[in-house]
Design an enzyme around this catalytic site. Sequence first.
Site, short mmCIF file in Angstrom:
data_model
loop_
_atom_site.label_atom_id
_atom_site.label_comp_id
_atom_site.label_asym_id
_atom_site.label_seq_id
_atom_site.Cartn_x
_atom_site.Cartn_y
_atom_site.Cartn_z
N HIS A 141 50.07 42.41 36.99
CA HIS A 141 49.92 42.45 38.44
C HIS A 141 50.57 41.29 39.20
O HIS A 141 50.39 41.18 40.40
CB HIS A 141 48.42 42.50 38.75
CG HIS A 141 48.09 42.83 40.16
ND1 HIS A 141 47.56 41.92 41.06
CD2 HIS A 141 48.23 43.98 40.84
CE1 HIS A 141 47.37 42.50 42.22
NE2 HIS A 141 47.77 43.75 42.13
N LYS A 178 53.47 38.91 41.17
CA LYS A 178 54.63 39.17 42.02
C LYS A 178 55.42 37.87 42.09
O LYS A 178 55.17 37.00 42.94
CB LYS A 178 54.21 39.63 43.42
CG LYS A 178 53.41 40.95 43.43
CD LYS A 178 51.93 40.71 43.35
CE LYS A 178 51.09 41.94 43.63
NZ LYS A 178 51.25 43.04 42.76
N HIS A 218 48.22 43.49 52.68
CA HIS A 218 48.13 43.50 51.22
C HIS A 218 48.05 42.06 50.70
O HIS A 218 48.46 41.75 49.59
CB HIS A 218 49.37 44.23 50.65
CG HIS A 218 49.32 44.44 49.17
ND1 HIS A 218 50.23 43.86 48.30
CD2 HIS A 218 48.48 45.16 48.40
CE1 HIS A 218 49.95 44.23 47.07
NE2 HIS A 218 48.90 45.01 47.09
N LYS A 224 46.46 38.38 49.54
CA LYS A 224 45.37 37.80 48.76
C LYS A 224 45.38 36.30 49.07
O LYS A 224 46.12 35.52 48.46
CB LYS A 224 45.58 38.02 47.26
CG LYS A 224 45.64 39.50 46.84
CD LYS A 224 47.05 40.02 46.86
CE LYS A 224 47.18 41.38 46.19
NZ LYS A 224 46.41 42.45 46.77
#
Length: 973
Positions: A392, A394, A816, A818
């Site tokens: 997960h 990026k 989106h 975090k």
Amino acid sequence: MEAEPPPENHHDYPSTSGGLGYFHLRLLAPVAPLLLILRSDRLYCLSLSLRRGPRLRLLAFPNRLHSWCWRRRDLLLSTSDGFLRLSHHFHSADAVRVNGRPLLRGGCPADLTVGDEVSLLHRGARYGFFVEKFVSSEGLYGVAGPCNDALVLRAESLRKRLRAISESHDPLVFLRDSPCVENRGEDVAVKKAREEDGSLAPNNPINPVVEENLLREDSNIDHEKLEHHPDSPIATNHIDELSQGVKGCSNGSTEQKGCSNGDTEQHRNEGCYSDGSTFFLNRLISIGPDTAEQHSGVTLPQLLHPMDSLVRVFIATFTANISWFLSYCKIPQNLPVTIACHNKERCWSAGRESRTTAPFESYPNLLLVYPRFPEVIAFGKDRKKQGVACHHPKLLVLQRKDSMRVIVTSANLVPRQWHLITNTVWWQDFPCRISPDYSTLFSKVEEAKSDFAAQLVSFIATLINEVPSQSYWINLISKYNFEEAAGYLIASVPGLYVQSPHYLDSKYCLSGKHILHMKSSHRLFLGSVQTSVVGLSHRFHIPSDAGSQLKALSVLLSKCRINMHGTTEVILKRNTNIPADANAVSVLVADLDKFIEEDSVQLGFLPREVAKWVSPLSDLGFFKLSGFINPKEALEAAYGVTDTKVQLLLYVSKGPEFSQISGLIQDEHLHMLCSLVASLKQSLGLWRLEEVLSLFKWPETLETDFFYSASSIGTSINPQFIASFASAAGKRSNQDLDSEESDPEWACWTANHERKKPSINLLFPTIDRVKNEACGIQLSRHLLSLPEKTWQRLRPTGIFRDAIPHPYDRVGHPMHVKVAQRRFESRLGSRLFGWTYCGSHNFSPAAWGQLLPPPSKINPTEARAVSSGPRLHICNYELGIIFIVPPSDMSKQPGGRRHEINDVALPFVVPPPQYMPGDRPATSLAMREAMAEASILESNSLIDLLEDTDEDIPDEDDEHVVELSDCSPEEKE
């Protein structure tokens, strides 16, 4: 609505009696501002297509409307009498609005004129168009006339909208329900008027033949859909396709943070600068260029600029649209690009041949890598069940000859997340060294220099460990200087971990092909590797002298000196006389005070996968290695009491040739070095967060805010996990800040403290906010994940806050991000400080890790760790960055500008508002109910909803399917 009178020297506007005419319609948000051109002698249907994402589809007919085209979801546009007339058959009375006012079904058609706006409601989202101008063979009317006329036209359009607002019963509701109607289309119209004033003035008629060539699709449009062509002004692409042509933002000065506006033809080729002290947001195509420096958006091509100087690219992502990335960023065909991504089958395959694939023949140097998940993550060690984990992170690493750029973002490598959804983007450039420095690959966080390089190389090594051809990245990172990194990397890697033990002195090391007797120095220690001893069943159960071997082993282990961690040192010996394995390393148990090899007992061997890098690296003199085991565990395994592997802890120290690695290492050694780096124990997840933040003393009584905004909140979130996260983040229960208590558990924040006084606020959008987004719940239902039972469990705590996008022009667009932040205010109120996290970690045990108690002594089948204590169970690969504004007395910025926590522009409103009594978060259940309600309002039937759902949900972007679960199969919702 009456048409405006034409100039005196022209026919009645917009009559086409003198020739062919064209209406120019400009699409509005949430899709890109594409141009539709309608001939004045045709009938048209404008409808929503959801086959490849929400988009407007245009159908044209020569003289009459075919019955098969007229559907309840279509708008009928008639231009046959010289006017643009609009009618519809939607069931909802509020489905279609003209200039903000509802257009009733079955009533009189609306005559549209230049400047009018039409919006279409579908599933809570509004789509629309703006009548930009009318072109005839005798001249141009509308915005393309003189600039003053264009300004008058814009003023008239604004007047109509203001009138609609004033006549509405509730102006606030009116504005809220019309998110797709923006002034941006009118600004485009005025801009076009200025640009085209000279060439398309009314006295400069347009040649009808040229216009026919421009609309070449109209020659065979009968009964057919207007298909997409990249050069056609009629084309209406779906969201992912239209995103490829969107220009980025430019930056005229390398001293400026973020990006500034520039010429649209240069947007995608201009670069950007960041000193790493904060993060930025991606640019949304429906918003357009930003004007405020601190709110500037960044594009993916801009981050890669200049393209011609790139040497290599490494990318780690969850989902990836490779074709889009190659075309949108104009990646050269021979550029080496490595992309590590998730695959639900390949990532769980035991075969190394499944680790890679090269899908594009025209890009021979592009390789996809699928990182492996350990068996401990699969339920019951059954790979067919494939656990609940996902890859997960990026991350983008761009290598140039003079610098290396590291980018940590929350956006996956898909167009939707870079163009339509708000994501965070952090990056920093690091200069090239004069000569490689391999010591930085093993640096520690408590050292004076940053451990950024060690964390980066460790994470990348973990992803490419089973792909030897990619091991050169380990060598490359040693060539760049990361000492000025503005933040600390926070990584998560799947596995079950125990705390790394403190440094232990060892008497014997494997160095070269000899057993070296020397007292190792702490300053030479680089790290430890958790592995095991194999071959015990062969050594102690098959030979005829197994009984005598067991007796000798028992005697030696009883004499071994046990250290504070319950382990004892063993001797590692290179075994060169085994033809089947030239790299074999034996594990010997002996009396270390008076070691005689003949009096030792061979316990077993290092695993083949470990020995294949241990032996060459020690033979070359780069590293020295020593080992420790749990004697009771070894004795039980030798006697056959348990069938578990004997755990062995390898200590890695600098060898005599360590300082000469850069000159001695060869290409064939790089994958061995990669395996070592990937195997070294690092603090991960919650433990890494605690490791970084424990470097600073946070005054508990001065805390002002502590919040976390995430697009996914785990299924198994409970007070225990929240307390673990808060404790790792520096939260303490006592108010005695000057206590000298030496107990490490003193004042730790526990679940009981969390229940009495919640420590953190969770930001998550309400279902009403999601409904009112520009695309309704179409995009959010692929991004947001909050199980209904988690909401119900945490609802009484009152920790939820509404996530309102910031700045204001991002309201109505999904987030989106975090992002976590904990802020403090000095006693005199003169300074704010604290820390901020951004990256890929959602708020879940799968991402940060679940704390588990030590192995049970009652269960003999559960292996003992060589280091006792709590364990951390991590499911996902994750990566983030944390930057710290320390208290004044701990600031390391003498002489320079002192950073403030407010320098970080957060992507949401702070302080976040608390949920109102009737608010409900956008849980999975709430979004399903909203989808059903939107479908009922539109058609009084759920049939179309179910049909479109299969078409709408792309596998590449459906992140929540994997992330809904955490660590237990029974918790999956």
